[in-house]
Structure formats: structure tokens, C-alpha cells
Scaffold this active site. Structure first.
Site, mmCIF file in Angstrom:
data_model
loop_
_atom_site.group_PDB
_atom_site.id
_atom_site.type_symbol
_atom_site.label_atom_id
_atom_site.label_comp_id
_atom_site.label_asym_id
_atom_site.label_seq_id
_atom_site.Cartn_x
_atom_site.Cartn_y
_atom_site.Cartn_z
ATOM 1 N N HIS A 31 39.228 40.328 50.960
ATOM 2 C CA HIS A 31 38.797 41.372 49.639
ATOM 3 C C HIS A 31 40.237 41.482 50.136
ATOM 4 C CE1 HIS A 31 38.507 45.158 48.641
ATOM 5 N NE2 HIS A 31 36.815 44.956 48.453
ATOM 6 N N GLU B 270 29.415 42.325 50.076
ATOM 7 C CA GLU B 270 28.134 40.766 49.238
ATOM 8 C C GLU B 270 27.451 40.311 50.870
ATOM 9 O OE1 GLU B 270 27.750 42.109 46.781
ATOM 10 O OE2 GLU B 270 30.141 41.480 45.378
#
Ligand code: ACO
Length: 378
Positions: free
Chosen positions: A264, A319
Site C-alpha cells: 500500500h 482488497e
């Protein structure tokens, strides 16, 4: 005639070369917000100061959207899905069945904008109308491409339940609706991610809220942003079984591939949204069979990524566990990115309101790295 600058004066090129530049704007402060706080180092996320875990436990998606728009905590706030204007339905019917759902949603919001009066500055009413429209549009597209007629909204249902009803033609059981609602809550808002930044750039020109969301959907379409959960499903089916996980992960990394659902731009710690969704996934009645496989692959992936990137913590992102939740509620994997976009409507529209309330045209500068001024070839 203008005076020539002295020979030792800084040129435009040399002046800009001394200014800081960060590729991808990483680490650059590009605005101020009171909507959410993403604490990447500690793996914490709050919406208007409230912890994401508490919001998932005690809130609903419409209450969270209202919190983001207004700052008020009204847990009973309800929003039903809205009917689709005829012109939009005509557009959706004209799309080829193989249209990607993100393209269909982007097109639907654009067509919706053409049917509305959306003066600047954007309002909470405009935001609510768009939030209520888009689930109906995505559900209608999913049915039309399967040769089935769209389902009219049921105003007695709250937004996420209404979306599932319009998608499947039957009311979802409460546990399924609750699981998807939790996904919508964790997906609602996340600081200056690329699509939200796009929404703010569009609204900063005094364009309208539909255009801001059209731009945001286009930005989220890329796999580095919103396309990962269906790719998580693909990667897990390639892994096949827990015994193959380590070999598969190492080979994928050796081929230079990225493991979907990891890494991320902001989080260096475990993504708190992934933690909340893992709890939701584990509690679901219709867990996909490979949830256990996902948990085992996650352990292997975290270990191998830490070994390969000792200086760059790469942890599980939202996700990864979005995938089992979305599979568990029965969504087709190709609807995952568009469903994420539905959830992010709350953040995109809240940022549009926040940007317009204290607007300054967003127009950064760029380092020119091309040829020096020169004459055209003779
Ligand atoms: N798998 C393998 N390696 C990775 C991964 C990954 N998932 N993520 C980052 N890396 C590696 C990169 O290859 C890079 O290595 P290098 O320095 O040897 O070239 C290093 O880690 C740093 O990566 P960056 O690309 O600089 O990280 P960035 O902040 O730009 O990327 C991103 C963040 C795009 C999310 C990235 O981690 C990624 O591609 N992840 C996979 C896709 C994914 O899960 N997307 C969903 C994100 S969550 C969301 O949008 C809601």
C-alpha cells in the site's frame, strides 16, 4: 522591448530544479481534510475521528455516508436506492453485453449527470441523489447483460440491501446484506487516494459532482487502485492449495509479478480494513471454500515479501479480504471493482463537498525535462 535578464539570473529551468519533486506525489501534502485519518505507520483508520472497527460494528453505510457529508452521527440514517432515469436506461441497454462493469458504471453516472441540474457548489442533496442512483445502475447493467429485465428499487430497503435486491431479484438474507454493508463501510473513504484526489481536482474547477465521480471511477479502474480483489481470486485459484503456496509466491515474484492484495502507498502496518473484513469473512454463512486457503496464502506471502523487501514493509491490504466477502455475498468477480466504486461514492462526494467549501483550483507545477529552447530545423 523587454530587458534581457543578467547573465547570472536563475533561468526558469534552474529555478524549478531546486524545488522538491516526489514521483507519484508520494509523501506530498496536497490538501487538508477532516473526513478521514489514515495512520499508515500504526495501521489505523478513522472517519471524522471514529475508529473504522467501531463504525463497522455499529454503523450502516448510509449512516457513514451521512457522517462523512455532514459530520453528524445519526446511526438510523437511511437511504434507499433510486429509480434510473429513462435516458440512462436507454444508454445501459445500448451497451454491449461484454462491456466491463466499471465502464458501464462510469457511463451510467455520466448519463445521469446529463439528466440532472447540478449547479456548483455541490450539495448534500446532490451527493445523496448520486449515491442512491449508482447501485440501481450497476444492478440494472448486470441484469441486462444477462438478458434479464432491471428490477425497480424497493424504497423499504436500505441502500446495500436494495442493491442486492435489484441485482438478484430477491431480498437478501440479513447476514448477507450485513456483510456487504460492512464492505461498503470500509470502502467508503480513504484520504487522498488517486480516485478521491481526482474527484477533488474535477470539483476544484467548479465542475459538477457527476463529473467528479465519473473521473474518480475512471481512476479507480486501474488495477493498482481498485482492480485487485478479482485478481486476488484469480491468484488464489492459480495457487490451488496451501502446499503449493510457497512455490507459487516465489515463482510469481521471480517473474516480477505483484501479489494482489498486498502493499500500500500509505500503510506500512496491517491495513485495519483488511482486519475488519477478515472478521466479517470468517463470520459469513456462505464463506467461499477458499477462505482457509486465503488465510494460509496470506501467511506465506507476508513471510516471503518481508524476506524480499526487508526495508519496505508490505502487508495485507483491504482488497485481500474484500475478495472472500464479495464472493460470499454471491457477486460475480468482474463486478468487484464497480462494487468498490459504489462504496467509495461516499468518500468521493464528501471530498467534493469539502473541496468546494474552501475551494482553490488544484493546479500543481511540473518539472520541464525536454530540450532547451531551440530553432525549428530549417
Ligand atoms: N507484490 C510484490 N511486490 C510488491 C508489491 C506486491 N503486492 N507491492 C509493492 N511491491 C514491491 C515493488 O515491486 C517495489 O519493489 P522494488 O523497489 O524492488 O521495485 C516495492 O515493493 C515498492 O513498491 P511501490 O510500487 O513503490 O509501492 P507503491 O506505493 O507505488 O504501490 C501498490 C502501492 C500499487 C498498492 C502496490 O503495493 C501494488 O501494486 N500492490 C498490488 C496491487 C494491489 O493490491 N492493489 C490494491 C491496493 S489497495 C487499494 O487501492 C484500495
Amino acid at each position: 522591448m523587454t530587458d534581457s535578464p543578467p547573465a547570472d539570473a536563475p533561468t526558469a529551468e534552474s529555478a524549478q530544479a531546486t524545488r522538491p519533486y516526489s514521483p507519484g506525489l508520494e509523501g506530498v501534502i496536497a490538501g487538508e481534510t477532516s473526513l478521514s485519518f489514515v495512520d499508515g505507520d500504526r495501521g489505523r483508520l478513522t472517519y471524522r475521528g471514529y475508529r473504522i472497527g467501531d463504525l463497522v460494528e455499529r454503523g450502516t453505510y448510509p449512516a457513514i455516508a451521512n457522517l462523512l457529508w455532514t459530520g453528524d452521527w445519526a446511526p438510523d440514517h437511511r437511504i434507499a436506492t433510486a429509480p434510473i432515469p429513462d435516458a440512462v436506461l436507454t444508454v445501459l441497454r445500448a451497451l454491449p453485453a461484454e462491456t466491463k462493469p466499471m465502464d458501464a458504471l462510469r457511463t451510467a453516472v455520466s448519463a445521469w449527470g446529463a439528466t440532472q441540474d447540478l449547479p456548483w457548489p455541490p450539495t448534500v442533496e446532490q451527493a445523496r441523489a448520486l449515491l442512491a442512483f449508482s447501485p440501481s445502475a450497476l444492478a440494472a447493467f448486470a441484469r441486462l447483460r444477462a438478458g434479464e429485465p432491471p428490477v425497480e428499487p424497493d424504497p423499504s430497503l436500505d441502500l446495500v440491501e436494495g442493491f442486492l435486491y435489484q441485482l438478484n431479484g430477491t431480498r437478501p438474507d440479513p447476514a448477507t446484506a450485513r456483510a456487504l454493508d460492512a464492505y461498503f463501510i470500509v470502502g467508503a473513504e480513504h484520504g487522498f487516494n488517486a480516485s478521491t484526489f481526482t474527484s477533488r481536482v474535477v470539483i476544484s474547477t467548479r465542475s459538477d459532482i457527476a463529473s467528479a465521480v465519473v473521473g474518480a471511477i475512471g481512476t479507480m479502474k486501474g488495477p493498482l487502485h481498485g482492480g485487485a480483489p478479482s485478481e486476488v481470486v484469480d491468484q488464489l485459484s492459480q495457487v490451488g492449495s496451501a502446499e503449493h503456496a510457497e512455490a507459487w509466491v516465489r515463482e510469481a515474484l521471480a517473474r516480477g509479478e505483484r501479489l494482489m492484495g498486498f502493499g500500500h502507498r500509505v500503510y506500512r502496518a496491517y491495513d485495519p480494513r483488511a482486519a475488519a473484513l477478515r472478521t466479517v469473512a470468517e463470520g459469513m454463512a456462505n464463506k467461499p471454500a477458499w477462505l482457509q486457503l486465503a488465510i494460509e496464502v496470506e501467511d506465506v506471502a507476508l513471510r516471503v515479501l518481508a524476506e524480499k523487501h526487508p526495508d519496505r514493509p508490505l502487508k495485507t491490504n483491504v482488497e485481500f479480504y474484500a475478495a472472500p466477502v464479495l464472493m460470499g455475498v454471491g457477486l460475480a468477480p468482474d463486478l468487484f471493482p464497480a462494487t468498490f466504486s459504489l462504496a467509495r461514492h461516499a468518500g468521493w462526494t464528501a471530498h467534493a463537498l469539502e473541496q468546494s467549501a474552501n475551494n482553490r483550483l488544484i493546479r500543481p507545477d511540473v518539472n520541464y525535462v525536454g530540450p532547451a529552447e531551440r530553432d525549428l530545423p530549417a
